[in-house]
Motif scaffolding. Structure first.
Motif, mmCIF file in Angstrom:
data_model
loop_
_atom_site.group_PDB
_atom_site.id
_atom_site.type_symbol
_atom_site.label_atom_id
_atom_site.label_comp_id
_atom_site.label_asym_id
_atom_site.label_seq_id
_atom_site.Cartn_x
_atom_site.Cartn_y
_atom_site.Cartn_z
ATOM 1 N N MET A 1 -8.848 -24.076 8.309
ATOM 2 C CA MET A 1 -8.287 -22.869 8.919
ATOM 3 C C MET A 1 -9.341 -22.221 9.808
ATOM 4 S SD MET A 1 -6.909 -19.545 7.052
ATOM 5 C CE MET A 1 -8.522 -18.829 7.048
ATOM 6 N N LEU A 3 -10.420 -18.858 11.884
ATOM 7 C CA LEU A 3 -10.129 -17.443 12.064
ATOM 8 C C LEU A 3 -9.774 -17.143 13.517
ATOM 9 C CD1 LEU A 3 -10.263 -15.193 9.982
ATOM 10 C CD2 LEU A 3 -12.473 -14.578 10.897
ATOM 11 N N ALA A 4 -10.396 -17.919 14.428
ATOM 12 C CA ALA A 4 -10.238 -17.610 15.837
ATOM 13 C C ALA A 4 -8.817 -17.888 16.336
ATOM 14 C CB ALA A 4 -11.234 -18.417 16.664
ATOM 15 N N LEU A 8 -5.806 -10.574 16.553
ATOM 16 C CA LEU A 8 -6.643 -9.499 16.035
ATOM 17 C C LEU A 8 -5.980 -8.776 14.873
ATOM 18 C CD1 LEU A 8 -8.490 -7.681 18.925
ATOM 19 C CD2 LEU A 8 -9.406 -9.022 17.050
ATOM 20 N N GLN A 11 -6.335 -10.814 11.841
ATOM 21 C CA GLN A 11 -7.723 -10.710 11.365
ATOM 22 C C GLN A 11 -7.954 -9.391 10.655
ATOM 23 O OE1 GLN A 11 -10.429 -11.341 14.570
ATOM 24 N NE2 GLN A 11 -9.409 -13.214 15.216
ATOM 25 N N PHE A 14 -7.191 -9.357 7.016
ATOM 26 C CA PHE A 14 -8.269 -9.855 6.165
ATOM 27 C C PHE A 14 -9.301 -8.777 5.888
ATOM 28 C CE2 PHE A 14 -7.501 -14.368 7.825
ATOM 29 C CZ PHE A 14 -6.566 -14.573 6.819
ATOM 30 N N VAL A 15 -9.670 -8.087 6.977
ATOM 31 C CA VAL A 15 -10.692 -7.048 6.802
ATOM 32 C C VAL A 15 -10.194 -5.995 5.813
ATOM 33 C CG1 VAL A 15 -11.981 -5.252 7.972
ATOM 34 C CG2 VAL A 15 -11.631 -7.448 9.078
ATOM 35 N N ALA A 18 -10.220 -7.326 2.272
ATOM 36 C CA ALA A 18 -11.590 -7.407 1.775
ATOM 37 C C ALA A 18 -12.116 -6.022 1.434
ATOM 38 C CB ALA A 18 -12.478 -8.081 2.816
ATOM 39 N N ALA A 128 -2.303 -21.170 4.755
ATOM 40 C CA ALA A 128 -3.324 -21.070 3.711
ATOM 41 C C ALA A 128 -3.860 -19.653 3.583
ATOM 42 C CB ALA A 128 -4.457 -22.033 4.018
ATOM 43 N N ASN A 132 -4.945 -17.112 0.343
ATOM 44 C CA ASN A 132 -6.253 -16.503 0.136
ATOM 45 C C ASN A 132 -6.136 -15.000 -0.083
ATOM 46 O OD1 ASN A 132 -7.281 -19.021 0.488
ATOM 47 N ND2 ASN A 132 -7.639 -18.731 2.683
ATOM 48 N N VAL A 133 -5.205 -14.387 0.659
ATOM 49 C CA VAL A 133 -4.989 -12.951 0.453
ATOM 50 C C VAL A 133 -4.443 -12.718 -0.952
ATOM 51 C CG1 VAL A 133 -3.633 -10.977 1.192
ATOM 52 C CG2 VAL A 133 -4.669 -12.455 2.881
#
Lengths: 225, 670, 321
Positions: A1, A3-4, A8, A11, A14-15, A18, A128, A132-133
Motif C-alpha cells: 500500500m 500512502l501517496a 489528502l 491521509q 490516518f492522521v 493516529a 488494506a 489498519n484503521v
C-alpha cells in the motif's frame, strides 16, 4: 500500500486516527481528572471531524448527522456533565499518580501491536488501509479497558469506558461508513444515559461509603477480611 | 601431521600452555619461576594461538587432525576453521597481552599464603581448556574441554578461599556451570541421536524434526547462555568474576564468555543449521533483557569489579541481539541481512574481549595500587596514576559505545541491522526490531552514564581515602598491557572495514554468503547495506575530529593569554570543598535508582543513633533472587527432604533399592 | 562514493561547517531576544553572544588546583565532537560529502561523546555541584537518547536509510504527505531537543541557582577560553537540533545542486525556518515553568511514547499490507 496514492483527505483520516490513539495514551497517563475530561473531549472532536471527512469522501449524508451528534454529545454535553460531576464531588484538584506508569505504557504499546496482529488475518477487505484503521480502533477500545484496570478513581474509569465507546464508534465509521442512523442514535442515547446514571451512582456510593476509590470497594464483599 | 598448518600451530599452543601449567608445580619452591617461566610460556602459547587464528581467518583454509590419544573408538578430533580461528585468535591475543601484565600482578602473591602452583597450574589448564573447546571437532572432546575450562576456572575463582564470600561465589559458579554443562550435553545427545555419531561431521548431517531441533536449540541456549551470563541465569557472573585475581577476571570476562558465544554459534548455526526465525526472536528478547538489566545493575554497583562484571552481562546481551537479528533475517529468507547481524555480533564479541580485558586489567592495576574495591574510597587517581588513568578512560569510551572507538562500530552495525526491519513481511517483526533497537539505545545511554560514574568517581575529583592518596603508578609491564589493549580498541574502531574483511570468511562458512558490499567502496567507507542506506567513514571522521581539536588548540593557545592560572575552585562561592563534599557513587546513581526503582530490590533505611547522627543504609539487590532462585532453592530442598525419607539407615533396605534399580534397568533394556 | 570526492564539494562542505559554527551564537541570541520581548524587556543585541565569546577568548583561563589534565582537555573534546556532529547535518544543500561521512547514528554518537566529556569535566574538580550536574545530565540523556533514536528510526524506516541526505531527499521526493508517523516523530524530536539542549522546562540556561542547574553546574568551574568553547559548543548543539528538525520535516527550499543561486535560496530558507523555530521555542519557554527533576522522566517517557507511536503508526497505517 502506498500512502501517496491516497488523497489528502484519506491521509488526514490516518492522521486523525493516529492522534486519537495518542490521546488514548494521554488519557492513560494523565493524573488530573479535569485534564482527562479535556482530553476526552478532544478525542471526541477528532472523531467528529473524522466522521465528517468520511461523510465527505463517501457521499454519505447521514454521516454528517452522526458527526454533528458526536460533536454535540462527546465534545460538549458529556464533558460538561463530567465537569459538573467532579465539581460537585469536589474532585477538581484530585490527582492520581499511576502506579508503575512505565509498565502500563508498555502494556498499552503491546496492546496496539496485539490488535494489529489480531486483524492481520482479515484479508478480504477491499482496502488494506481500512483494516489498519480498524486495528487502531480496536487498540483504542483495549486502551480504554486498560485505563479502567489501571485506575482506581471511579470517574477516571467512566472516562475509560467512554473512550472505549469512542473506539467502537471509530471502527464502525471506518469499516462500514457508519452504522445505520437508528443504531447510532440508540448508542448515543445509551452513552448519555450511562453518563447520567454513573453520576447518580457516584453520589450514592460516596454518600454511603465515603470514597470513590474502587480498591476500597472490595470491603463490600460478604466475607469479613 | 606432515605439513605446517595453522592447526599444528594451535596444537603447539595447547602444548605450550600445558607445559606452563606443569612448570607451575615447581613454583612452590621457586616463586620467581612464576614470572620467569610460567607466565612467559603462557604468553608464548597465546602468541601461537593468535597466529594460528589469524592465519586461518586470513586464508580461510580449514584443517583437521586427530590426536593420537584417548580411547580407540573415541578419537580426539580437532578442527580449525574460520569461526574457530576468530575465537582462537581472541583467546590467544588476550592471553598474550595478559602475560605482560601478570608478572607484576602475581608478585604480591609470592610472599603470601596463596599457593602459586595452584594459580599458575589452573591458569594454564583454564587456557588450554578454552583453546581445546574452540578446536574440538566432536561432542566428546568438546565436553571434556568444556568441563576442564569450567573446573579450572572454579579453582581460580576460589583462589583466595580464605574469604567466605569467595567460597560462596565459587560454589554458585560450580553449581551453575554444571547445570549448564548438563544442558549442553543433552543438546549434543539429541544431535548425536539423530546423527549417529559424536563427531561434528555426523551431527551436521543429522536432520532433526522441527520440535526436536527447537528443543536442542533451547537446551544449547540455556547451557551456553548460563556460561555467557545471560539473564536470568547470570547471577553467578557478578559474584565469580570479581573475586578472581584481576588478570583471571580479564580472561574470564573477556574470553571465557566469548567461548560460550562461540559454542552457541557453533551449535546453532553450524551443527543444527536451518535457523528458525522464532529462535531469533527468543535470542533477541533474551539479549535485550540482558542488555538493559545488566547495565542497570552495573549502574548501581559500588564495587569496581562487580560493576564491570555486570557490564559483561550487558555486552553479552548486545552480542545476542546481533545473533537474534541474524537468525530472524536468515529464518525469513534474507541471507544478505542475516550476514550483517552475524558480523555485528562477532565484531562486538571481538570488541568486548578487548575493552573488557582492558577494563579488568586496569581495575586490577587500581586494586594493586590502592588495595581498594570500593569506588567511594577512591578518587583523584588520574593525577597519581596518569597512564593507567588514560588507558582506563579509553576503555570507558570504548565500552560506552562512543565514536570513534570500537564499541561504537559494532553497536552501529547492530542498529543498522535492526533498521533493515522494513524488509520483513511480518508487521509484528517489523515493530519488534526497532523496539529492540530502542532498548539498545537506552542500554548505550545508561552505559555511558555508568562509565561516567565509574571514571568520575574513581579517577577524578579528590582522593576520598588515605589509600587513594597514596596510590602510585603501576609498573611498566602492567602499563604496556593496558596500552596494547587501548591501541587495539582504537584501531578496531577506526579501521572497521579491514576487520570486516577479515571476518568475512565466517559468514561465508556459516551462511554461505559474505559481506562484500560493506567494504565495496574501499577501506575508507563502511557501507553495510549499500552506500545510499548508510555509510560511516571512521578514519575520516577520526581525522576530522583530531584536526578540529588541533585547530582549536592552535588558535586558542596563541597570543598573550595562553597561560592558565591555578587557584581554588569556585564552587558557587561555597569556599574550598573537601573530599567528603563530593558526589559519591551512590549519590551519582540516585536519580537513576529512583526512576528505575521497580526493577531493583531496594532496601533503604535511615537510622539515628544516640547522638542523633543519622546513618543511611542502602542495599540494592537483584530481584531475580527473590523471584526465581529462592523458590527454586526451596523446591530443591523440599524435594531432597522427600528423598531423604529413603535414608533409613538399614543396609539391607539400601541393597533392596539397588536390586530394584537393577531389575528395572534390565527390564528397560530387554 | 568516489564521485563525491570532489574538491569543490569538500570546500563547500567545510564552508558549511564554518557557517554552522559562526551562525550558532546568532540563534541563541535570537531566542533570547524574542523571549525578552515577550517578557516586556528590551533584551540584548543579537551580537551580544559574539561579544561574550570574544571577551572570554581574550581572558585568562583559571583552573582549580584540584583539577586533572582532563579538565583542560575536555573543552576541546566537547567542542570538536559537537562540531563534527554538526558537520554531518545538511544545512543549505541536501547533498554534501560530509553527510556521507557519517549517518545520523554517528551524529548521536558524537553528541554522546561530547556529553561524556562534559559530565567527566563536571566531576573533575570534586565540587558537589559538578557531580550533581553530571549525575542529572546523564539521567536526562539516558532517557532522551532512546526517545530521539526511536523518532529517528521512524524516519529512517520510511526512507530506508539512516543517511540524513537520503532521508531529506526522500521527504522531498514524496511531496506533501500527511504522515502520522512524521507528526509523532516531529513532536518527539521537539521534546527531545528541548531536553538535550538544556532549555526550559528541563533545564534553564540562564540560571545560576544552585539546586536547579544541570548544564551550568557542570561548567561552573570553567573560565576564559575553556568556558567560551563550552558555551559555543552548547550554542552549536542548539543550532544543530534546530537545523535537524527544520530540514527533515520541512526540507523545502534546500539546495539540490551546489550552485550559487540554490545555495542562496537555501540560506534564506533555513534562516526563515530557524527564526520561526526560535519564536516557537521562546514562546514555549515563556509559557512553561521549569520542572522538578523527577518530573523529567515522565516528560521523556512522553517523548519516547510519541516516537514509539510514530513507529507503530508507520508500520500499521503507512505500510501495513
Amino acid at each position: 500500500m502506498n500512502l501517496a496514492q491516497l488523497g489528502l483527505l484519506e491521509q488526514s483520516i490516518f492522521v486523525l486516527v493516529a492522534l486519537a490513539l495518542f490521546l488514548s495514551f494521554v488519557l492513560l497517563s494523565q493524573a488530573r481528572l479535569t485534564t482527562m475530561i479535556h482530553v476526552f473531549a478532544w478525542q471526541g472532536f477528532l472523531l467528529a471531524l473524522l466522521t465528517a471527512i468520511v461523510a465527505a469522501l463517501g457521499d454519505n449524508p447521514h454521516l454528517y448527522i452522526s458527526a454533528l451528534l458526536t460533536f454535540l454529545l462527546k465534545v460538549l454535553l458529556i464533558p460538561a456533565m463530567l465537569h459538573r460531576l467532579i465539581r460537585r464531588l469536589e474532585l477538581e484538584r484530585h490527582q492520581e499518580r499511576l502506579q508503575k506508569q512505565a509498565l502500563v505504557m508498555m502494556a498499552g504499546a503491546a496492546l496496539v501491536i496485539f490488535s494489529y496482529w489480531v486483524v492481520l488475518p482479515i484479508t478480504h477487505m477491499e482496502l488494506a488501509h481500512i483494516r489498519n484503521v480498524v486495528s487502531l480502533s480496536l487498540a483504542i477500545v483495549q486502551l480504554g479497558m486498560l485505563l479502567m484496570v489501571a485506575r482506581r478513581q471511579v470517574v477516571a474509569q467512566v472516562i475509560g469506558f467512554m473512550s472505549m465507546e469512542n473506539g467502537l464508534f471509530l471502527a464502525a465509521v471506518a469499516a462500514t461508513a457508519g452504522m445505520p442512523l437508528v443504531v447510532e442514535l440508540g448508542i448515543a442515547f445509551d452513552v448519555l444515559v450511562a453518563a447520567v446514571l454513573f453520576g447518580v451512582f457516584f453520589f450514592h456510593i460516596r454518600d454511603s461509603i465515603d470514597t470513590l476509590d474502587v480498591d476500597q470497594l472490595t470491603r463490600l464483599s460478604e466475607e469479613e477480611r | 601431521m606432515t605439513d605446517f598448518s595453522p592447526l599444528l600451530l594451535a596444537e603447539l599452543a595447547i602444548l605450550a600452555v600445558l607445559l606452563s601449567a606443569l612448570s607451575a608445580l615447581a613454583t612452590r619452591h621457586l616463586p620467581a619461576l612464576m614470572r620467569q617461566l610460567v607466565i612467559p610460556l603462557m604468553g608464548f602459547s597465546g602468541l601461537l594461538a593468535l597466529l594460528a587464528g589469524v592465519w586461518t581467518l586470513g586464508t580461510g583454509q580449514n584443517s583437521t587432525a586427530i590426536l593420537p590419544i584417548g580411547l580407540p573408538w573415541l578419537p580426539w578430533q580437532l578442527h580449525l576453521d574460520a569461526l574457530a580461528g576468530l575465537f582462537l585468535s581472541l583467546v590467544g591475543g588476550i592471553t598474550f597481552i595478559v602475560s605482560f601484565y601478570a608478572p607484576a600482578y602475581v608478585r604480591e602473591f609470592e610472599h603470601g599464603n596463596d599457593s602459586l602452583p595452584a594459580l599458575g597450574g589452573f591458569t594454564g589448564l583454564f587456557i588450554a581448556g578454552m583453546q581445546m573447546v574452540i578446536l574440538s571437532d566432536g561432542a566428546f572432546v568438546f565436553m571434556v574441554s568444556w568441563e576442564l575450562m569450567s573446573l579450572s576456572s572454579y579453582f581460580l575463582v576460589t583462589f583466595q578461599h580464605e574469604k567466605a564470600a569467595n567460597r560462596r561465589a565459587g560454589f554458585l559458579y560450580l553449581l551453575m556451570a554444571h547445570i549448564g554443562g548438563l544442558s549442553i550435553l543433552l543438546g549434543y545427545a539429541l544431535l548425536a541421536a539423530y546423527g549417529h555419531g559424536l563427531s561434528f561431521e555426523a551431527m551436521r548431517a543429522a536432520s532433526l524434526p522441527e520440535g526436536w531441533a527447537t528443543l536442542a536449540f533451547l537446551l544449547a541456549l540455556f547451557g551456553f547462555g548460563m556460561k555467557a551470563g545471560l539473564l536470568p541465569v547470570h547471577v553467578w557472573l557478578p559474584e565469580a568474576h570479581p573475586v578472581a585475581p584481576s588478570h583471571i577476571s580479564a580472561l574470564m570476562s573477556g574470553v571465557m564468555l566469548k567461548v560460550a558465544v562461540y559454542g552457541l554459534i557453533r551449535f546453532t548455526w553450524d551443527l543444527l543449521g536451518d535457523v528458525h526465525w522464532q529462535w531469533g526472536v527468543t535470542l533477541l528478547i533474551v539479549g535485550s533483557l540482558s542488555a538493559i538489566m545488566g547495565v542497570l545493575y552495573a549502574m548501581m554497583q559500588q564495587n569496581m569489579k562487580r560493576l564491570l562484571a555486570y557490564s559483561s552481562v550487558e555486552n553479552i546481551g548486545i552480542i545476542f541481539i546481533g545473533l537474534g537479528l541474524s537468525a530472524i533475517f536468515s529464518g525469513t529468507g534474507h541471507p544478505a541481512l542475516a550476514v550483517i547481524g552475524l558480523v555485528a555480533a562477532l565484531y562486538h564479541a571481538l570488541n568486548h574481549a578487548m575493552f573488557k580485558s582492558l577494563m579488568f586489567l586496569a581495575a586490577g592495576a587500581v586494586l594493586h595500587s590502592t588495595r581498594e574495591h570500593d569506588l567511594d574510597q577512591m578518587g583523584g587517581l588520574l593525577r597519581r596514576m596518569p597512564w593507567t588513568g588514560l588507558f582506563f578512560l579509553l576503555g570507558c569510551i570504548s565500552i560506552a559505545a562512543l565514536p570513534p572507538f570500537n564499541g561504537f562500530v559494532s553497536e552501529w552495525l547492530t542498529f543498522q541491522t535492526s533498521l533493515q526491519a522494513w524488509a520483513l513481511d511480518s508487521g509484528i517483526l517489523r515493530t519488534l526490531l526497532p523496539i529492540a533497537a530502542a532498548v539498545l539505545a537506552l542500554t548505550g545511554a545508561i552505559a555511558a552514564a555508568t562509565f561516567v560514574k565509574l571514571y568520575g568517581i574513581a579517577f577524578l575529583g579528590r582522593a576520598r581515602s588515605r589509600r587513594a592518596r597514596r596510590a602510585r603508578e603501576v609498573s611498566l609491564g602492567m602499563r604496556s598491557a593496558l596500552a596494547m589493549l587501548a591501541i587495539v580498541c582504537l584501531l578496531l574502531g577506526i579501521l572497521p572495514t579491514l576487520v570486516i574483511d577479515t571476518l568475512n570468511s565466517i559468514p561465508q562458512q556459516l551462511l554461505g554468503k559474505g559481506l562484500e558490499q560493506a567494504t565495496a567502496h574501499g577501506w575508507l567507507w563502511l557501507t553495510p547495506v549499500s552506500a545510499e542506506t548508510a555509510s560511516y567513514s571512521a578514519p575520516l571522521v577520526f581525522i576530522g575530529a583530531l584536526l578540529t581539536w588541533w585547530l582549536a588548540q592552535f588558535l586558542l593557545r596563541r597570543g598573550s593569554v595562553r597561560k592558565v592560572r591555578y587557584g581554588d575552585p569556585c564552587d558557587c562561592g561555597f569556599g574550598t570543598p573537601n573530599a567528603r563534599m563530593q558526589y559519591t557513587s551512590v549519590a551519582f546513581a540516585q536519580p537513576m535508582r529512583r526512576v528505575f526503582a521497580d526493577l531493583f530490590r531496594l532496601r533503604e533505611e535511615v537510622t539515628r543513633d544516640e547522638q542523633g547522627r543519622e546513618r543511611h543504609q542502602l542495599q540494592v539487590e537483584d530481584p531475580l533472587w527473590d523471584w526465581l532462585y529462592l523458590p527454586l532453592a526451596r523446591a530443591v530442598n523440599a524435594l531432597s527432604k522427600l528423598v531423604s525419607r529413603l535414608q533409613s539407615g538399614n543396609v539391607r533396605i539400601y541393597l533392596g533399592w539397588s536390586l530394584a534399580t537393577l531389575v528395572v534397568l534390565l527390564w528397560l533394556i530387554s | 562514493m568516489a564521485d563525491l570526492l570532489n574538491p569543490v564539494d569538500w570546500l563547500l562542505a567545510l564552508l558549511q561547517v564554518l557557517l554552522f559554527a559562526l551562525a550558532a551564537p546568532l540563534l541563541a541570541a535570537w531566542v533570547k531576544r524574542i523571549k525578552s520581548r515577550l517578557q516586556n524587556r528590551r533584551g540584548p543585541s543579537l551580537l551580544q553572544p559574539y561579544r561574550d565569546l570574544r571577551k572570554l577568548f581574550r581572558k585568562e583561563a583559571r583552573v582549580a588546583n584540584s583539577a586533572s589534565p582532563l579538565f583542560r582537555a575536555a573543552p576541546y573534546v566537547v567542542f570538536s565532537a559537537t562540531l563534527i556532529a554538526a558537520s554531518t547535518v545538511p544545512l543549505l544543500a541536501v547533498h554534501l560529502p560530509t553527510a556521507i561521512l557519517a549517518d545520523v547514528i554517528v551524529l548521536v554518537g558524537f553528541l554522546a561523546l561530547a556529553r561524556f566529556f562534559l559530565a567527566l569535566a563536571g566531576m573533575d574538580v570534586g565540587s558537589a555541584f559538578g557531580g550533581m550536574g553530571a549525575s542529572r545530565e546523564m539521567l536526562i540523556s539516558a532517557l532522551a537518547e532512546p526517545a530521539m533514536l526511536m523518532a529517528i528510526f521512524t524516519l529512517t524506516m520510511s526512507a530506508h536509510s539512516t543517511n540524513l541526505s537520503s532521508v531529506i531527499q526522500h521527504v522531498l521526493d514524496s511531496g506533501l504527505l500527511l504522515r502520522p508517523s512524521f507528526l509523532f516523530a516531529l513532536l518527539a524530536l521537539l521534546l527531545v531537543a528541548v531536553a538535550e539542549t538544556g532549555r526550559i522546562p528541563i533545564d534553564n540556561p540562564a540560571t545560576h541557582l544552585e539546586l536547579t542547574m544541570v548544564h551550568e553546574a557542570m561548567i561552573l568551574e570553567y573560565s576564559g577560553r575553556h568556558l567560551a568553547l563550552m558555551e559555543w559548543a552548547a550554542q552549536i548543539k542548539l543550532l544543530l537540533y534546530g537545523v535537524l528538525i527544520s530540514n527533515i520535516f520541512l526540507p523545502w527550499g534546500m539546495a539540490q545542486q551546489l550552485e550559487p543561486l540554490p545555495l542562496l535560496i537555501g540560506l534564506a530558507a533555513i534562516a526563515g525556518k530557524l527564526m520561526l523555530l526560535g519564536v516557537v521555542l521562546a514562546v514555549s519557554e515563556t509559557l512553561v515553568a521549569k520542572m522538578r527533576l523527577f518530573r523529567v522522566p515522565a516528560y521523556l517517557n512522553l517523548a519516547f511514547l510519541l516516537g514509539l507511536l510514530g513507529m507503530l503508526s508507520h508500520v500499521i497505517l503507512e505500510v501495513g499490507v
